[in-house]
Structures are given as C-alpha cells and as structure tokens.
Design a protein around this motif. Structure first.
Motif, PDB file in Angstrom:
ATOM      1  N   ALA A   1       0.812  -1.223   0.000  1.00 63.53           N
ATOM      2  CA  ALA A   1       0.000   0.000   0.000  1.00 63.53           C
ATOM      3  C   ALA A   1       0.837   1.260   0.000  1.00 63.53           C
ATOM      4  CB  ALA A   1      -0.937  -0.008   1.207  1.00 63.53           C
ATOM      5  N   SER A   2       2.153   1.115  -0.138  1.00 63.50           N
ATOM      6  CA  SER A   2       2.996   2.303  -0.122  1.00 63.50           C
ATOM      7  C   SER A   2       2.859   3.104  -1.410  1.00 63.50           C
ATOM      8  CB  SER A   2       4.460   1.888   0.082  1.00 63.50           C
ATOM      9  OG  SER A   2       4.895   1.121  -1.031  1.00 63.50           O
ATOM     10  N   ALA A   3       3.285   4.330  -1.358  1.00 63.85           N
ATOM     11  CA  ALA A   3       3.164   5.205  -2.533  1.00 63.85           C
ATOM     12  C   ALA A   3       4.035   4.725  -3.682  1.00 63.85           C
ATOM     13  CB  ALA A   3       3.539   6.632  -2.145  1.00 63.85           C
ATOM     14  N   ALA A   4       5.227   4.189  -3.358  1.00 64.94           N
ATOM     15  CA  ALA A   4       6.119   3.727  -4.420  1.00 64.94           C
ATOM     16  C   ALA A   4       5.516   2.545  -5.174  1.00 64.94           C
ATOM     17  CB  ALA A   4       7.473   3.349  -3.834  1.00 64.94           C
ATOM     18  N   VAL A   5       4.987   1.571  -4.413  1.00 65.97           N
ATOM     19  CA  VAL A   5       4.388   0.399  -5.064  1.00 65.97           C
ATOM     20  C   VAL A   5       3.149   0.795  -5.857  1.00 65.97           C
ATOM     21  CG1 VAL A   5       3.271  -1.826  -4.639  1.00 65.97           C
ATOM     22  CG2 VAL A   5       5.322  -1.181  -3.351  1.00 65.97           C
ATOM     23  N   LEU A   6       2.322   1.646  -5.277  1.00 68.44           N
ATOM     24  CA  LEU A   6       1.122   2.078  -6.004  1.00 68.44           C
ATOM     25  C   LEU A   6       1.497   2.869  -7.260  1.00 68.44           C
ATOM     26  CD1 LEU A   6      -1.190   3.150  -3.031  1.00 68.44           C
ATOM     27  CD2 LEU A   6      -1.303   1.059  -4.409  1.00 68.44           C
TER      28      LEU A   6
END
Length: 434
Positions: free
Chosen positions: A22-27
């Motif tokens: 759910a992190s910004a990098a993964v999203l």
C-alpha cells in the motif's frame, strides 16, 4: 553451494523487510504498469482500425466504381423482321436458316425507321433479335418491340457516369449523343437492366458487349491444372524430405533451394514457362494447360514449405505410438501423421492457390493476354484469365472499360472468397482437436 552460505541466506531472508503493497512507491509502479498496458491496447486497437479502414476504403472504392458494370442501358426499338431485309424466304422456319440471316441489316433498318441515330444501338444488339426469332420463327414478317443494348456513350449517360452539363468541354461524347439520350429518356424508351453480357459474354472491342465469362472459365481451368500438379507433388515432396530423406548436405541444399524458390519473383517462373513449355515442348500458346503448369512451378515451393511445417507440428508421440504398436514407417506417416497435418497443408495450399489466381506477369509472358472472343472448352483451347483481363481493360482508352475493370475485380474477389471458403471448410472438417 557451501554449507556456510545456507544459514547466511536464511538470515538475510529473515532480515528483509516485508513489501509494503500500500505504499506510494508500489502504487506508483502499479499505476505506471497499468497505464503502459492501456497504451499498448490502445495502440493495437488503433492499428486494427487503420488496417480495417484501408480495407474498407479499398472495397468501397471498387464497389462504387464497378457496380454499374452489372447494369446496362437498353433502348426500345420496334424491330421489323422483314424477310427481304433478313435475306431469307418468307416461309423460312428452319432454325439453322434463321440463325444465318442478316440481323445487323434488320437492326439498322428498324433503328432508321424509328428515327434513331446510328450511334444509339450497339453493334451487337442483333444477337438479341437473332435469339428471339430463332426461338419463335412465327415472328418472321412481324414488327416486334425489343429492348436492345445501347452503345457505350448512351450507356454511360444513362448511368450518370458522364456529365451532360455544357461546361464540360473535354467530354468524350458529342452534343448529338447527349440530345439523343435526353430524348430517349424523356420518351421512356430507355431503361437500365441486368447486364447479361458482362457475366455471360467474352471480351469485345465494344465496352457495352465486353464480358468476363471467358476469362472466368479460363481462370478456373488454369487453377485446376495448377492444383492438380502442385498439390500432390508438393505434399509428397514434403513427406519425403521430412520423414524419409537422410540428413545430409544434399538434403540441406535441397531444403534451402526450396525455401529460396518460395520467394522468387513470379516473372522468373513466367520466363521458365516460356522457355520450357512453349519454346522447348511446343505446347499451345495462351492455353490454360501452359498457364497451369507455369503457376504450378511457382506454387510448388509454397506448398512444400507449408506442408513441412505442418508435418513438424505433429507431436513426436504420435509417431512413437504408431511405431510402438507395430506400424511400419509408411503406415505411420500416411495413417497417423499426414491426416493430422492435413489442416496445415490445406492452409498452405490456400495461400499458394490465392497467389496463383491473382498472378498476371507470368501469364503475360506465355501469351495469355490474347484477344479471346470464345469461351474455352478445354485446357488446350486459347484462353485468358481474370487478372490479365483486368490488366487489358485497365489499359484501354475507351471510357466504358473503366467500370468493366472494377466489375471484373469484384468478380475476382468473389471467386477468391468462394475458393478460400471451400478450402477453409475442408480444413475445418479435417482438423483434429486435442
């Protein structure tokens, strides 16, 4: 791997932090991936639309230019079947005698009596009068109203393919022809009917009488000769090379040569056919048998390559199972492998036959561009084919042949569609689903 490395890798795996889905990098990576997939699908869809648009433009252009070739203008003429003009006895009833009468003089005399200029009725309109009188000899001596084929310029005017406006200074028709057309149209003596000459006639110097039946039958006879030779020879050659031929440099040379022959320009095969079949074997020029043999040489490598690919696609387990139950190698090939490869072989045959049917250059070299006014009855009779007929009409200066060219292209496309549909049906019937 050493015994010391295993505990180190395990410890490293225990120390690795869990993925934060759910992190910004993964999203952000997921959004970029999804956007790239959407762009790829959009690019594919746009490519499909472009290809479909070009195809639709081609078909619409051909149909719009050629559909009028299936219609012809006809003029209503009271034909006087005068025995004196026809040159027969008043009591003549023998069909052979009536068939030899002077119908051209009768048509010219009847048109003059009706006040029609000589450029209104076609030179071949007498055929309609002859067929009518031979079918009913009792009409001799009577006046019979008949719809006769109009000349090319009147025909084009009736179809709206020539502008009748006074501002067109380079029109190929005269003011007298335009005036005659308007008079016939206003009097109701002109109509558009089904053009039987186009579908059931042969080549002619008059556009209104030109037909494609002779070329269509010539194409059919030529392609039958092509397939009768290329299909069995190509399939058996592929079977031998793939299943029986020993692996040697000679075999590799033959395989490379066949692959190269499949890409040779078609005009080279035309030169080969000219040198071999006409100059050496003295076979009849402009005959479907020579055209079929020439196209068979061109189609043979395509069928061999496709058949070998289809044979390779058969799983080796089929061969092992057949040999394991006691089948010979020939039985294994013809009872098991070849039936399973038949759909792929038919696909290659469809491609080769479609290419052969649309060829013009090799047939021009062997003389199949002759002016043929009779329908071929056999493979040794003089004939032409549809692509060559299209080429001849497209090179004609008469404006009436423009629509005939597009109409012949429509017939050729329909012929190709029919032939491919039959081959596709046969492939579907022989296909084995695993």
């Amino acid at each position: 791997m050493s015994s010391e490395a295993v505990p180190a890798m395990a410890a490293s795996a225990r120390r690795r932090a869990p993925t934060a889905w759910a992190s910004a990098a993964v999203l952000g990576r997921r959004r970029r991936r999804d956007a790239a997939e959407r762009r790829f699908r959009l690019a594919g869809f746009l490519a499909f639309l472009i290809a479909a648009g070009f195809l639709a433009f081609l078909l619409v252009t051909i149909v719009a230019a050629g559909w009028n070739s299936f219609r012809s203008a006809e003029v209503r003429v009271p034909v006087v079947l005068d025995p004196a003009v026809l040159g027969v006895a008043p009591d003549a009833r023998d069909p052979a005698v009536l068939a030899g009468a002077d119908y051209q003089a009768a048509v010219a005399d009847s048109a003059a009596r009706a006040g029609l200029p000589p450029f209104v009725v076609s030179d071949g309109a007498w055929l309609v009068v002859r067929d009518r009188l031979v079918a009913n000899p009792a009409l001799l001596g009577q006046t019979v109203p008949l719809w006769l084929t109009a000349r090319s310029h009147i025909d084009l005017l009736a179809k709206g393919e020539i502008d009748t406006g006074a501002e067109e200074g380079d029109r190929p028709v005269s003011d007298a022809e335009i005036a005659a057309y308007r008079a016939l149209r206003d009097a109701g003596e002109l109509r558009l009917a089904f053009n039987r000459h186009f579908l059931f006639g042969t080549d002619s110097v008059d556009p209104e009488l030109a037909g494609i039946w002779g070329a269509l039958k010539g194409s059919l006879l030529t392609i039958l000769v092509t397939l009768a030779l290329a299909f069995p020879v190509g399939v058996f050659s592929a079977v031998y090379l793939e299943e029986f031929a020993p692996r040697s440099r000679w075999t590799e040379l033959v395989e490379v040569s066949i692959n190269n022959l499949a890409a040779v320009p078609s005009i080279i095969f035309g030169l080969l056919g000219l040198a071999l079949f006409l100059n050496t074997l003295n076979m009849p020029r402009s005959a479907p048998v020579v055209g079929g043999l020439t196209l068979a040489l061109m189609t043979l490598p395509i069928i061999v390559v496709a058949a070998r690919a289809a044979l390779k696609a058969v799983p080796p387990s089929i061969r092992d199972a057949a040999l394991g139950v006691g089948a010979s190698k020939v039985q294994m090939v013809f009872h098991h492998v070849l039936p399973l490869a038949l759909p792929g072989i038919l696909t290659g045959t469809i491609i080769g036959a479609a290419r052969a049917l649309g060829e013009t250059a090799p047939l021009l070299l062997i003389g199949m561009r002759a002016f043929i006014t009779s329908v071929p009855q056999g493979v040794r009779d003089p004939a032409t084919v549809l692509p060559v007929q299209i080429f001849i009409w497209s090179d004609s200066v008469a404006r009436g042949f423009i629509e005939k060219t597009s109409g012949a292209i429509i017939v050729l496309l329909l012929f190709l569609l029919l032939m491919n549909s039959v081959a596709t049906y046969l492939r579907y019937r022989t296909e084995v689903r695993w």
